[in-house]
Design a protein around this motif. Sequence first.
Motif, PDB file in Angstrom:
ATOM      1  N   PHE A  18       0.829  -1.208   0.000  1.00  0.00           N
ATOM      2  CA  PHE A  18       0.000   0.000   0.000  1.00  0.00           C
ATOM      3  C   PHE A  18       0.867   1.263   0.000  1.00  0.00           C
ATOM      4  CE2 PHE A  18      -2.297   3.358   2.276  1.00  0.00           C
ATOM      5  CZ  PHE A  18      -3.458   3.442   1.492  1.00  0.00           C
ATOM      6  N   ALA A  19       1.954   1.258   0.794  1.00  0.00           N
ATOM      7  CA  ALA A  19       2.852   2.421   0.853  1.00  0.00           C
ATOM      8  C   ALA A  19       3.524   2.668  -0.496  1.00  0.00           C
ATOM      9  CB  ALA A  19       3.900   2.204   1.946  1.00  0.00           C
ATOM     10  N   LEU A  20       4.008   1.597  -1.135  1.00  0.00           N
ATOM     11  CA  LEU A  20       4.652   1.736  -2.446  1.00  0.00           C
ATOM     12  C   LEU A  20       3.662   2.237  -3.491  1.00  0.00           C
ATOM     13  CD1 LEU A  20       6.911  -1.456  -2.508  1.00  0.00           C
ATOM     14  CD2 LEU A  20       7.658   0.938  -2.333  1.00  0.00           C
ATOM     15  N   LEU A  21       2.416   1.741  -3.388  1.00  0.00           N
ATOM     16  CA  LEU A  21       1.390   2.202  -4.318  1.00  0.00           C
ATOM     17  C   LEU A  21       1.119   3.692  -4.126  1.00  0.00           C
ATOM     18  CD1 LEU A  21      -0.762   1.554  -6.463  1.00  0.00           C
ATOM     19  CD2 LEU A  21      -2.332   0.996  -4.592  1.00  0.00           C
ATOM     20  N   ASN A  22       1.087   4.124  -2.882  1.00  0.00           N
ATOM     21  CA  ASN A  22       0.850   5.533  -2.586  1.00  0.00           C
ATOM     22  C   ASN A  22       1.981   6.417  -3.126  1.00  0.00           C
ATOM     23  OD1 ASN A  22      -0.626   7.703  -1.086  1.00  0.00           O
ATOM     24  ND2 ASN A  22       1.316   7.773   0.043  1.00  0.00           N
ATOM     25  N   PHE A  23       3.240   5.952  -2.909  1.00  0.00           N
ATOM     26  CA  PHE A  23       4.384   6.703  -3.431  1.00  0.00           C
ATOM     27  C   PHE A  23       4.338   6.774  -4.960  1.00  0.00           C
ATOM     28  CE2 PHE A  23       6.796   5.430   0.587  1.00  0.00           C
ATOM     29  CZ  PHE A  23       6.538   6.657   1.182  1.00  0.00           C
ATOM     30  N   THR A  24       3.953   5.677  -5.600  1.00  0.00           N
ATOM     31  CA  THR A  24       3.885   5.634  -7.059  1.00  0.00           C
ATOM     32  C   THR A  24       2.834   6.605  -7.591  1.00  0.00           C
ATOM     33  OG1 THR A  24       4.536   3.298  -7.020  1.00  0.00           O
ATOM     34  CG2 THR A  24       3.543   4.116  -9.044  1.00  0.00           C
ATOM     35  N   VAL A  25       1.680   6.629  -6.925  1.00  0.00           N
ATOM     36  CA  VAL A  25       0.610   7.544  -7.329  1.00  0.00           C
ATOM     37  C   VAL A  25       1.058   8.987  -7.173  1.00  0.00           C
ATOM     38  CG1 VAL A  25      -1.714   8.378  -6.736  1.00  0.00           C
ATOM     39  CG2 VAL A  25      -1.245   5.915  -6.869  1.00  0.00           C
ATOM     40  N   GLU A  26       1.748   9.279  -6.052  1.00  0.00           N
ATOM     41  CA  GLU A  26       2.219  10.646  -5.817  1.00  0.00           C
ATOM     42  C   GLU A  26       3.177  11.102  -6.914  1.00  0.00           C
ATOM     43  OE1 GLU A  26       1.574  12.964  -3.370  1.00  0.00           O
ATOM     44  OE2 GLU A  26      -0.084  11.668  -2.792  1.00  0.00           O
ATOM     45  N   VAL A  27       4.058  10.197  -7.347  1.00  0.00           N
ATOM     46  CA  VAL A  27       5.077  10.562  -8.339  1.00  0.00           C
ATOM     47  C   VAL A  27       4.497  10.587  -9.746  1.00  0.00           C
ATOM     48  CG1 VAL A  27       7.259   9.848  -9.397  1.00  0.00           C
ATOM     49  CG2 VAL A  27       6.955   9.689  -6.905  1.00  0.00           C
ATOM     50  N   LEU A  28       3.787   9.536 -10.160  1.00  0.00           N
ATOM     51  CA  LEU A  28       3.331   9.406 -11.534  1.00  0.00           C
ATOM     52  C   LEU A  28       2.050  10.163 -11.829  1.00  0.00           C
ATOM     53  CD1 LEU A  28       4.066   5.604 -12.147  1.00  0.00           C
ATOM     54  CD2 LEU A  28       5.510   7.577 -12.696  1.00  0.00           C
ATOM     55  N   VAL A  29       1.129  10.157 -10.872  1.00  0.00           N
ATOM     56  CA  VAL A  29      -0.178  10.779 -11.123  1.00  0.00           C
ATOM     57  C   VAL A  29      -0.185  12.236 -10.688  1.00  0.00           C
ATOM     58  CG1 VAL A  29      -2.661  10.678 -10.609  1.00  0.00           C
ATOM     59  CG2 VAL A  29      -1.344   8.550 -10.891  1.00  0.00           C
ATOM     60  N   ASN A  30       0.257  12.500  -9.470  1.00  0.00           N
ATOM     61  CA  ASN A  30       0.224  13.870  -8.942  1.00  0.00           C
ATOM     62  C   ASN A  30       1.459  14.688  -9.315  1.00  0.00           C
ATOM     63  OD1 ASN A  30      -2.235  13.231  -7.749  1.00  0.00           O
ATOM     64  ND2 ASN A  30      -1.270  12.571  -5.850  1.00  0.00           N
ATOM     65  N   ASP A  31       2.393  14.034 -10.009  1.00  0.00           N
ATOM     66  CA  ASP A  31       3.586  14.715 -10.502  1.00  0.00           C
ATOM     67  C   ASP A  31       4.394  15.382  -9.382  1.00  0.00           C
ATOM     68  OD1 ASP A  31       5.337  15.350 -12.521  1.00  0.00           O
ATOM     69  OD2 ASP A  31       4.377  17.282 -12.941  1.00  0.00           O
ATOM     70  N   ARG A  32       4.530  14.684  -8.292  1.00  0.00           N
ATOM     71  CA  ARG A  32       5.338  15.190  -7.191  1.00  0.00           C
ATOM     72  C   ARG A  32       6.706  14.523  -7.217  1.00  0.00           C
ATOM     73  NH1 ARG A  32       1.166  15.471  -2.016  1.00  0.00           N
ATOM     74  NH2 ARG A  32      -0.296  16.969  -2.959  1.00  0.00           N
ATOM     75  N   PRO A  33       7.716  15.177  -6.674  1.00  0.00           N
ATOM     76  CA  PRO A  33       9.071  14.598  -6.718  1.00  0.00           C
ATOM     77  C   PRO A  33       9.170  13.340  -5.863  1.00  0.00           C
ATOM     78  CG  PRO A  33       9.032  16.543  -5.320  1.00  0.00           C
ATOM     79  CD  PRO A  33       7.699  16.491  -6.004  1.00  0.00           C
ATOM     80  N   PHE A  34       9.942  12.412  -6.348  1.00  0.00           N
ATOM     81  CA  PHE A  34      10.154  11.174  -5.606  1.00  0.00           C
ATOM     82  C   PHE A  34      11.044  11.443  -4.391  1.00  0.00           C
ATOM     83  CE2 PHE A  34      12.841   7.322  -4.978  1.00  0.00           C
ATOM     84  CZ  PHE A  34      11.841   6.506  -4.472  1.00  0.00           C
ATOM     85  N   ARG A  35      10.579  11.039  -3.209  1.00  0.00           N
ATOM     86  CA  ARG A  35      11.316  11.297  -1.967  1.00  0.00           C
ATOM     87  C   ARG A  35      11.683   9.965  -1.304  1.00  0.00           C
ATOM     88  NH1 ARG A  35       7.739  15.428   1.429  1.00  0.00           N
ATOM     89  NH2 ARG A  35       6.241  13.720   1.105  1.00  0.00           N
ATOM     90  N   PRO A  36      12.860   9.421  -1.625  1.00  0.00           N
ATOM     91  CA  PRO A  36      13.252   8.137  -1.030  1.00  0.00           C
ATOM     92  C   PRO A  36      13.417   8.225   0.481  1.00  0.00           C
ATOM     93  CG  PRO A  36      15.111   9.144  -2.164  1.00  0.00           C
ATOM     94  CD  PRO A  36      13.906   9.963  -2.508  1.00  0.00           C
ATOM     95  N   GLN A  37      13.668   9.459   0.988  1.00  0.00           N
ATOM     96  CA  GLN A  37      13.856   9.591   2.430  1.00  0.00           C
ATOM     97  C   GLN A  37      12.597   9.205   3.205  1.00  0.00           C
ATOM     98  OE1 GLN A  37      14.059  11.929   0.160  1.00  0.00           O
ATOM     99  NE2 GLN A  37      13.397  13.974   0.849  1.00  0.00           N
ATOM    100  N   ALA A  38      11.416   9.433   2.605  1.00  0.00           N
ATOM    101  CA  ALA A  38      10.166   9.052   3.266  1.00  0.00           C
ATOM    102  C   ALA A  38      10.078   7.532   3.403  1.00  0.00           C
ATOM    103  CB  ALA A  38       8.972   9.584   2.479  1.00  0.00           C
TER     104      ALA A  38
END
Length: 344
Positions: A18-38
Amino acid sequence: MNRIKKVLALIHIIPWAFALLNFTVEVLVNDRPFRPQALLIGLYVFYAHLYIFTKYLNKKKYQSYLWYLIWIFLTGPLPFLVFAIFVNGKVSTWMGFLNYYSNSISIVIIFILTSTLVGVIQNLIINTVKKEQLEKQAINTELVYLKSQINPHFLFNTLNNIHTLVYTQDSAAPEAMMRLSSLMRYMIYESNASTVPLSTEIDYLQDYISLQQLRYKATPVVDFQVEGNTETCHVAPLLFIHLLENTYKHSPSRLKPCSIKVRIEVKENVLVATFQNPIGKKTGNLLEEPGGIGFTNVQKRLQLLYPKQHSLVIDKNDEVFTAELKITNLHTQTNEKKAQLLHN
């Protein structure tokens, strides 16, 4: 045990998926920068908290748990700050530091709550399995005890009867010895299995009846009838012996031919066993005889072996006592028991 490990692994996989899916949606759909620190904060906080949850909170070491929880809150945001300072170079003031720290605290709280939920679920699964194992152990112990309560007087009387046959050189002595040998072999060895073919259990009952018949010189006093396919049907060993034993105990000392009636019928997945005997003048309490197995123990064993799948109906009048045992879904339960044995 493998099933438990798979379930525990699954409850770890689901939140991370679920967390990985959320990060993927944030980056690909919402066009937000990928934050590996999170993600790094999540990994650290989740498993660090799960460790102290299991080691301290489960053992009610609340003070130690609280100190380590504070430590996780203090150190959890470090990956965020390291990226902000050394990678992005965005933290140059104290207020900037506090801003990044406060933003990462929300991630820490989310993963602490997630870790707590996983820890609670793990505890429920482990406690449920332990409870089932303890109940199974208690049931097995009690069944062994109940099976061991075969009336020893029958064996002593049988040996005395065989001794008389041997002493008088009766031709029935060798067959009686073979019957006793077969009966003892079944009681000592074969009855250790969780289930046996119904035909084998019937052979055991017939050996018992033949040895009891040594007491009577007339025509056989038991009318034994079997209907249905007994080869494919499986039952718990020594299931009927106490009911058969009681037909002799509570009958008159002198029995007419076929005055004891035993009928075992198998129809589809239903087994019906009926035991009927004439009532003697001094039988006492038919349901509970001192020193005997008693119907109370019979019912207790049935409740352990066939919960919600059996009925034991007692019918008594001035002349006849009848006990009818009915077991339903017998074939289904046999398959389940075999599956459990293979699993264990």
